[in-house]
Design an enzyme around this catalytic site. Structure first.
Site, PDB file in Angstrom:
ATOM      1  N   CYS A   1       0.815  -1.215   0.000  1.00 24.42           N
ATOM      2  CA  CYS A   1       0.000   0.000   0.000  1.00 24.42           C
ATOM      3  C   CYS A   1       0.851   1.270   0.000  1.00 24.42           C
ATOM      4  O   CYS A   1       1.996   1.256   0.443  1.00 24.42           O
ATOM      5  CB  CYS A   1      -0.886   0.029   1.230  1.00 24.42           C
TER       6      CYS A   1
ATOM      7  N   ASN B   1      -1.827   2.162   5.816  1.00 21.95           N
ATOM      8  CA  ASN B   1      -0.916   1.058   5.455  1.00 21.95           C
ATOM      9  C   ASN B   1      -0.663   0.252   6.721  1.00 21.95           C
ATOM     10  O   ASN B   1      -0.490   0.839   7.788  1.00 21.95           O
ATOM     11  CB  ASN B   1       0.441   1.580   4.984  1.00 21.95           C
TER      12      ASN B   1
END
Ligand code: M6R
Length: 607
Positions: A2, A99
């Site tokens: 991510c 993330n």
């Protein structure tokens, strides 16, 4: 995996967010989204798939006039890739991008359900967003709300958040995941990866764990866990934007292969002067005491470790164990007080490698990180650091980073050879000179002849299976060559110790099976030739990578790629470049997405 980008400034934020997201694409993602303020209200657009789909949706919605927003590329962990699972997540009062992994998401979810919250996605992130919303509703102030939520949240995270009533402000915080704040001429950025903002600025502040950064058009403020304003030192990124662009090459992978000679010289030359070798910031007295080395790494970095083992053991006669970082914690490794643990990583953020390093530290063992990404978690946490200078590596398939990792390990081997007295000083200086001068030249020569690798790649690219065989250091090279072909060409490859084939695996060789054989070692050449004969007798088509000048019987292979000759011990550099080229041209001609192979992420930040 991510990626996070946030911008608050004086200009339209959406184009900046989209440029940032595009620079984050290399990390690997399956969906993307943005959140922003519009006339005082929080809005979001998110979409499964590539960024062009998100852009079309943004165009359809008509997002033109916003100066503050956050964006995210998601690589699915909790919940399949889908529009609804994409980030941002939250409520009309709080939207976050995240993330990492919220480990206790199930408990948080049940608590929030009991408070009347309804969940739309399967993600762990939505639980964090709604927990922050719960406290924000209660307290009415973002920083305290985040603090309260963080008291409950377990796991790793980098988060950027927008709060209603706080238009123009981005709140950012992290634990065990990278996140930086970067001021620019027309506003402030938040990002998990400096590459995303290099077009706009190369200045950044690190966000420390426990702090909350608040970014707006006027600058960035950092608030400590005690609620005090923290003054921070502005850092300058060493990477430049041209290193994150293709500069005329068709793909990052082929560009990065061409950067190998330059990356090696940049990494090694500053460490070699007047007959001395520096190993990162380790002192000679430190090095003298080490009796055993343990290398921990993943993927390509692990394969560099396998070759490093051969180099250190043969040159310095020092015992080296090499472990997959993901296994290290589960095998109860025997670590002594005079041992050194070397963690190798391009990104410096690989969760398994970090976990292995932390275990070594916990056991009181000295640690050295060989790492490419300055300021990364591994670099921060290791006792000593040896920075490789490959510059940003964008292609998921690691190429130049592997070469500089090899370079670092050879330099370490030569340094130990001097410290332990296993090689004479003039031999060390001869080999060091060859490493820094001849090896880059021979890689350049290899690149000049890349068309032959392309010819071989095209000839074999439609096969379903391939074998790679070698002995000793050549077997380790087979592991890396096979990984390169597998990850970008999706051809099943098996790397095997050539002498082991006849103990079982040779039954898989049939008429036409391609077998790549690697011979760079004189000592095993004769035995390898017998092994090649064995597979040929079962119908294999043999592709031989062999050092030029090494005597081989005529007709031994269907195709031969001659490797430019340098010191035998350094041949893995030359063979590495050649096999990377073969893998690249296979993937290219098969029409695959060379730089972004399916299912893969550049930095694997989950265990
Ligand atoms: O960033 P790291 O060097 O720690 O990454 C380790 C592996 O994930 C990485 O080398 C991976 O195997 C590459 N995709 C291989 O090309």
């Amino acid at each position: 995996m991510c990626g996070i980008i946030g911008f608050s400034g004086t200009e339209n934020a959406v184009p900046k967010l989209m440029q940032g997201l595009s620079a984050l694409e290399y990390r690997g993602y399956d969906s993307a989204g943005v959140a922003y303020f519009e006339n005082g209200s929080l809005r979001f657009v998110k979409e499964k798939g590539r960024l062009d789909k998100l852009q079309s949706k943004i165009n359809a919605v008509g997002v033109f006039d916003t100066t503050c927003g956050i964006g995210h590329t998601r690589w699915a962990t909790h919940g399949a890739p889908s529009d609804v699972n994409s980030h941002p997540h939250g409520t009309e009062n709080v939207l976050i991008v995240h993330n990492g992994i919220i480990e206790n998401y199930a408990q948080i979810k049940s608590f929030l359900i009991s408070k009347g919250y309804v969940f739309k996605s399967d993600t762990d992130t939505e639980t964090a967003a709604k927990l922050i919303d719960y406290h924000f509703t209660e307290i009415g102030e973002p920083i305290e709300a985040v603090r309260k939520a963080l008291n409950t949240i377990e796991g790793s995270y980098a988060v950027a958040a927008l709060f209603s009533g706080h238009e123009g402000k981005i709140f950012a915080f992290r634990k065990d995941n990278p996140l930086i704040a970067a001021p620019s001429l027309d506003g402030s950025f938040i990002t998990s990866d400096i590459s995303a903002v290099l077009k706009f600025t190369n200045k950044y502040y690190e966000i420390s764990e426990g702090e909350i950064a608040v970014a707006d058009k006027d600058g960035i403020t950092f608030v400590s866990s005690e609620g005090n304003i923290v003054q921070k030192e502005l850092q300058t990124a060493l990477w430049s934007v041209d290193k994150t662009e293709k500069c005329g090459f068709e793909h990052f992978m082929i560009k990065e292969i061409h950067e190998e000679p330059e990356a090696l010289v940049r990494t090694l030359s500053p460490l070699v002067y007047e007959g001395n070798i520096a190993v990162g910031d380790l002192k000679d007295d430190d090095l003298r005491q080490f009796e055993k080395i343990h290398i921990v790494a993943c993927g390509t970095a692990y394969h560099a470790g396998l070759i490093g083992k051969v180099a250190i053991e043969s040159l310095a006669r020092l015992n080296v164990n090499v472990y997959y970082a993901s296994e290290f914690r589960y095998i109860n490794p025997i670590l002594g007080e005079n041992d050194l643990v070397i963690a190798i990583s391009q990104s410096g953020e690989t969760a398994d490698t970090l976990a292995a390093l932390r275990l070594a530290k916990l056991k009181g063992v000295r640690t050295l990180a060989i790492v490419n990404n300055e300021g990364s978690a591994l670099a921060r946490e290791a006792y000593s650091v040896f920075y490789t200078k490959a510059g940003p590596e964008i292609s998921v398939a690691s190429t130049k980073a592997y070469h500089v990792q090899l370079g670092a390990l050879y330099l370490i081997a030569l340094k130990f050879a001097g410290i332990k007295g296993t090689l004479a000083a003039d031999e060390i200086s001869r080999l060091t000179h060859a490493l820094v001068n001849d090896v880059p030249d021979k890689i350049r020569e290899t690149l000049d002849h890349k068309s032959h690798c392309e010819y071989v790649a095209k000839k074999y690219m439609n096969v379903k299976n391939m074998f790679f065989i070698g002995r000793g250091v050549d077997r380790a090279q087979c592991e890396e060559a096979a990984l390169k072909v597998k990850e970008i060409s999706y051809i099943h490859c098996e790397a095997y110790a050539a002498g082991e084939l006849k103990h079982g695996t040779i039954s898989l060789i049939e008429d036409g099976t391609p077998v790549v054989a690697i011979i760079t070692s004189m000592t095993t050449a004769d035995k390898m030739i017998s092994n090649i004969e064995e597979v040929k007798a079962r119908g294999a088509r043999v592709i031989l990578f062999v050092t030029e000048g090494l005597s081989i019987p005529s007709g031994i292979a269907n195709d031969i790629i001659y490797l430019s000759k340098t010191e035998e011990i350094f041949m893995p550099f030359i063979c590495g470049t050649s096999t990377q080229l073969m893998a690249y041209y296979m993937s290219l001609n098969l029409g695959h997405d060379v730089d972004k192979p399916r299912n893969l992420a550049k930095s694997v930040t989950v265990e």
